[in-house]
Design an enzyme around this catalytic site. Sequence first.
Site, short mmCIF file in Angstrom:
data_model
loop_
_atom_site.label_atom_id
_atom_site.label_comp_id
_atom_site.label_asym_id
_atom_site.label_seq_id
_atom_site.Cartn_x
_atom_site.Cartn_y
_atom_site.Cartn_z
N ILE A 15 0.86 -1.19 0.00
CA ILE A 15 0.00 0.00 0.00
C ILE A 15 0.89 1.23 0.00
O ILE A 15 1.63 1.47 0.94
CB ILE A 15 -0.91 0.04 1.25
CG1 ILE A 15 -1.79 -1.21 1.34
CG2 ILE A 15 -1.79 1.30 1.22
CD1 ILE A 15 -2.61 -1.31 2.61
N HIS A 16 0.81 2.00 -1.07
CA HIS A 16 1.55 3.26 -1.14
C HIS A 16 0.69 4.23 -1.94
O HIS A 16 -0.42 3.88 -2.34
CB HIS A 16 2.93 3.06 -1.77
CG HIS A 16 2.88 2.40 -3.11
ND1 HIS A 16 2.76 3.11 -4.27
CD2 HIS A 16 2.88 1.10 -3.45
CE1 HIS A 16 2.71 2.26 -5.29
NE2 HIS A 16 2.77 1.04 -4.83
N GLY A 17 1.14 5.43 -2.15
CA GLY A 17 0.33 6.47 -2.77
C GLY A 17 -0.45 6.06 -4.00
O GLY A 17 -1.65 6.31 -4.09
N ALA A 20 -3.17 3.50 -3.11
CA ALA A 20 -4.20 4.09 -2.26
C ALA A 20 -5.14 4.98 -3.05
O ALA A 20 -6.33 4.96 -2.83
CB ALA A 20 -3.54 4.86 -1.13
#
Length: 166
Positions: A15-17, A20
Amino acid sequence: MGMDIRLARIDDRLIHGQVATAWSKLTGINRIIVVSDEVANDQLRKFLLKEAAPPGIKSNVVTVAKMLEVAHNTLFNTQKVMLLFTNPQDVVTLVKGGIPIRSVNIGGMSFSMGKRMITNFVSVNDQDLDALLYLQAQGIEVEIRKVPADRKIYLKDILEKEGSHS
């Protein structure tokens, strides 16, 4: 019925920018499930990943075995899910366990010893490749894209190109 798997993604950053925002909007999910024995057993990483989920989206970090156990639970019937993996072998385990995955998106597999780069952000070793080829042989789409706006690159096309240059 079971859960509605909107996206199965292999990305060792999890989960990263990009995940997300872009992917969750595109897929309309309400839950992210990270499926990884390694991460599930690392309390700090587990905590950080739960914190990284976008507002309004629940996130869980589970082992591969736990995912197989809960996948058909009626509690998930209303869930629109993104499954996140760190490697293709875990995807194969779920597919063999009867979880209906129709397409796998590869967002990033970092380079390390014993791996070769097949795109500028995807590196594989023999085990990774065997797992991806297995998925492809099951009729599962295997495509590479960092973000939804990128053009889909199909694994089979990359491998065919590589084969013609050897």
